[in-house]
Scaffold this motif. Structure first.
Motif, short mmCIF file in Angstrom:
data_model
loop_
_atom_site.label_atom_id
_atom_site.label_comp_id
_atom_site.label_asym_id
_atom_site.label_seq_id
_atom_site.Cartn_x
_atom_site.Cartn_y
_atom_site.Cartn_z
N ALA A 147 0.78 -1.28 0.09
CA ALA A 147 -0.41 -0.09 0.15
C ALA A 147 0.59 1.39 0.00
O ALA A 147 0.31 2.57 -1.13
N LYS A 148 1.87 1.67 0.77
CA LYS A 148 2.92 1.96 0.43
C LYS A 148 3.25 2.35 -0.49
O LYS A 148 3.74 3.61 -0.93
N ILE A 149 3.51 1.46 -1.47
CA ILE A 149 4.63 1.98 -3.17
C ILE A 149 3.13 2.71 -3.31
O ILE A 149 3.53 3.96 -4.03
N PHE A 150 2.28 2.67 -3.65
CA PHE A 150 0.25 3.25 -4.07
C PHE A 150 0.78 4.67 -3.22
O PHE A 150 0.76 5.49 -4.10
N GLU A 151 1.13 5.18 -2.55
CA GLU A 151 0.91 5.82 -1.66
C GLU A 151 1.78 7.00 -2.27
O GLU A 151 1.40 8.01 -2.17
N ALA A 152 3.19 6.44 -2.21
CA ALA A 152 4.12 7.22 -2.58
C ALA A 152 4.42 7.91 -4.02
O ALA A 152 4.32 8.59 -3.94
N LYS A 153 3.69 6.53 -4.85
CA LYS A 153 4.04 7.27 -5.98
C LYS A 153 2.10 7.58 -6.73
O LYS A 153 2.84 7.66 -7.64
N GLN A 154 1.57 7.91 -5.76
CA GLN A 154 0.41 8.42 -5.91
C GLN A 154 -0.44 7.97 -7.04
O GLN A 154 -0.69 8.14 -8.21
N ARG A 155 -0.57 6.61 -7.58
CA ARG A 155 -0.47 5.24 -8.25
C ARG A 155 -1.97 4.92 -7.84
O ARG A 155 -2.38 4.61 -6.73
N PRO A 156 -3.09 5.29 -8.63
CA PRO A 156 -4.19 4.41 -9.00
C PRO A 156 -3.82 2.59 -8.82
O PRO A 156 -3.08 2.07 -9.09
N ARG A 157 -5.31 2.77 -8.01
CA ARG A 157 -5.41 1.57 -6.95
C ARG A 157 -5.31 0.32 -8.46
O ARG A 157 -5.43 -1.07 -7.48
N PHE A 158 -5.82 0.92 -9.16
CA PHE A 158 -6.74 -0.51 -10.52
C PHE A 158 -5.84 -0.61 -10.79
O PHE A 158 -5.23 -1.46 -12.34
N ASP A 159 -4.17 0.22 -11.08
CA ASP A 159 -2.74 -0.16 -11.48
C ASP A 159 -1.64 -1.45 -11.12
O ASP A 159 -1.16 -1.00 -10.30
N PRO A 160 -1.90 -2.98 -11.78
CA PRO A 160 -1.70 -3.19 -11.48
C PRO A 160 0.27 -3.71 -10.91
O PRO A 160 1.00 -3.30 -11.70
N LEU A 161 1.00 -3.67 -10.29
CA LEU A 161 2.56 -3.87 -10.17
C LEU A 161 3.73 -5.31 -10.89
O LEU A 161 2.48 -6.33 -10.42
N ILE A 162 4.38 -5.17 -11.03
CA ILE A 162 5.21 -6.09 -10.90
C ILE A 162 6.10 -6.73 -10.12
O ILE A 162 6.67 -5.84 -9.22
N VAL A 163 5.65 -8.39 -9.60
CA VAL A 163 6.72 -8.90 -8.51
C VAL A 163 8.05 -9.48 -9.11
O VAL A 163 8.08 -10.08 -10.45
N HIS A 164 8.71 -9.42 -8.65
CA HIS A 164 9.93 -9.44 -8.75
C HIS A 164 10.76 -11.17 -7.92
O HIS A 164 9.82 -10.63 -6.40
N LEU A 165 11.15 -11.88 -8.49
CA LEU A 165 11.53 -13.13 -7.00
C LEU A 165 12.92 -13.80 -7.10
O LEU A 165 13.49 -12.79 -8.34
N PRO A 166 13.01 -14.09 -6.33
CA PRO A 166 14.64 -13.93 -5.92
C PRO A 166 15.08 -15.30 -6.77
O PRO A 166 16.08 -14.74 -7.45
N ASP A 167 14.20 -16.22 -6.86
CA ASP A 167 14.92 -17.06 -8.35
C ASP A 167 13.87 -17.78 -8.45
O ASP A 167 12.24 -17.57 -8.32
N ILE A 168 14.08 -18.54 -9.89
CA ILE A 168 13.20 -19.41 -9.80
C ILE A 168 12.37 -20.29 -9.04
O ILE A 168 11.00 -20.75 -9.34
N GLN A 169 12.75 -20.99 -8.40
CA GLN A 169 12.17 -21.37 -7.49
C GLN A 169 10.49 -20.97 -7.50
O GLN A 169 9.84 -22.03 -6.63
N TRP A 170 10.82 -19.72 -6.81
CA TRP A 170 9.65 -18.79 -6.66
C TRP A 170 8.82 -18.82 -7.52
O TRP A 170 7.65 -18.30 -7.07
N LEU A 171 8.84 -19.13 -8.32
CA LEU A 171 7.79 -18.97 -9.86
C LEU A 171 7.04 -19.92 -9.42
O LEU A 171 5.76 -20.01 -10.33
N GLU A 172 6.75 -21.51 -8.77
CA GLU A 172 5.58 -21.81 -8.69
C GLU A 172 4.90 -21.73 -7.51
O GLU A 172 3.74 -22.06 -7.44
N ARG A 173 5.55 -20.95 -6.67
CA ARG A 173 5.29 -20.33 -5.40
C ARG A 173 3.60 -19.50 -5.70
O ARG A 173 2.55 -19.00 -5.15
N VAL A 174 4.10 -18.55 -6.87
CA VAL A 174 3.55 -17.30 -6.79
C VAL A 174 2.13 -17.20 -8.15
O VAL A 174 1.35 -16.04 -7.94
#
Ligand code: TXA
Ligand code: MG
Length: 326
Positions: free
Chosen positions: A43-70
């Motif tokens: 939520a703090k990202i949206f606040e700081a950027k004044q980004r509308p809540r309808f605009d989804p974010l990119i999720v950065h993964l630590p490694d490929i193992q995380w792909l099947e978790r998320v």
């Protein structure tokens, strides 16, 4: 809030663990990161950027193992997915996939898909490996504005709103990652970027590589007036064709300019006409021209619409959009 610019990875990790936002360098542009698994932090990202809540974010993964978790790719053309991931990760490439419950709704603006990528930037990697959690990170600019390609740009955009900017120098690519969605064997390009159409063609037959028309907006990067400087931007074939008042125009040049001294300011994207160098300079030069007092209009010469040039023209077209009706 005081905003510190530093190279202190420990400080960045500590803040992120506490659920704060931190600006981090990636190989494309600087991102504004927060723990992707915490709604409060995101939520703090949206606040700081004044980004509308309808605009989804990119999720950065630590490694490929995380792909099947998320993401849930059970119903997918896994073969194609793995080939793409092997070829383009870590790197400037984002894939939209069905999400699992682990990703809070605020991250995806309620969509049942999530955009994921793995960054290759050494500072980003040190931070995310130490955390061992995914980081949500959109570009670290105010909503709708030009993406930052240096720590000082982030400071110009978000000073007073975030505690820390991790300084990793100027970014390599200079434009945001290529975003694709996948449907069966088809690849749909939602946003052009450093991974070019030609590179993707190797992974899908011609009729299976599609480009979003922008009619149904899936990524606000597709909004017509995105990536805009404060001053109006006008596209032009060559500087010499300009018939207006050059003394109040700032020129973003692709060709060698014969009449450079007539303009208020000139920035040459790449003297050797290298599209990679042009992309890396694009947002910095737009910012510099935007900040030049004598400049009232930014004139941008068109670059060749091939390879990386297509991604550059996409950004310039959107930056110029606001000016179109004048
Ligand atoms: O290079 C990059 O991609 C940078 C660095 C920081 O990673 N990030 C970036 O994020 O450009 P941002 O938020 O400025 O742009 C992400 C784009 C947005 O246009 C958003 O709408 C789209 O990705 N997006 C995110 N999730 C999506 C989803 N589930 N479906 C479609 N589009 C999505
Ligand atoms: Mg952005």
């Amino acid at each position: 809030m005081k905003t510190v610019i530093s190279t202190d990875v420990d400080a960045a990790v500590e803040l992120l663990l506490k659920g704060e936002v931190v600006a981090l360098p990636t190989e494309t542009v600087y991102g504004l990161a927060a723990d992707a698994l915490s709604s409060e932090a995101v939520a703090k990202i949206f606040e700081a950027k004044q980004r509308p809540r309808f605009d989804p974010l990119i999720v950065h993964l630590p490694d490929i193992q995380w792909l099947e978790r998320v993401t849930d790719v059970s119903t997918f053309n896994q073969d194609l997915l793995l080939k793409l991931v092997e070829r383009f990760w870590p790197g400037p490439f984002t894939i939209v996939l069905p999400k699992t419950h682990l990703i809070p709704d605020i991250v995806t603006a309620g969509l049942d898909t999530v955009a994921v990528r793995i960054s290759a930037h050494p500072s980003f990697i040190s931070v995310i490996h130490r955390l061992d959690r995914p980081l949500a990170a959109p570009s670290a600019n105010q909503f709708g504005r030009v993406s930052p390609t240096a720590a000082s740009h982030v400071h110009d955009e978000l000073a007073g709103r975030i505690p820390l900017i991790l300084d990793g120098g100027a970014t390599t690519h200079g434009i945001e990652s290529t975003i694709v969605a996948m449907n069966d064997g088809a690849i749909e390009v939602l946003r052009r970027g450093p991974v070019t159409d030609d590179e993707l063609r190797a992974f899908a037959p011609a009729d299976q590589l599609r480009f979003s028309s922008g009619e149904t907006i899936q990524a606000p990067g597709q909004l017509p007036s995105h990536y805009a400087p404060r001053k109006p931007v006008q596209l032009i074939g060559r500087a010499e064709q300009y018939t207006g008042d050059a003394k109040t125009a700032g020129l973003l040049a692709w060709h060698e300019v014969q009449t450079a001294d007539q303009f208020a300011a000139v920035r040459e994207l790449s003297r050797k006409q290298d599209l990679g160098e042009a992309a890396a300079n694009l947002f910095r030069f737009l910012r510099e021209l935007d900040a030049t007092k004598a400049v009232r209009l930014i004139l941008a010469e068109e670059v060749p619409d091939r390879g990386l040039g297509a991604a550059i023209m996409d950004r310039l077209g959107r930056a110029a959009y606001k000016n179109r009706s004048r």
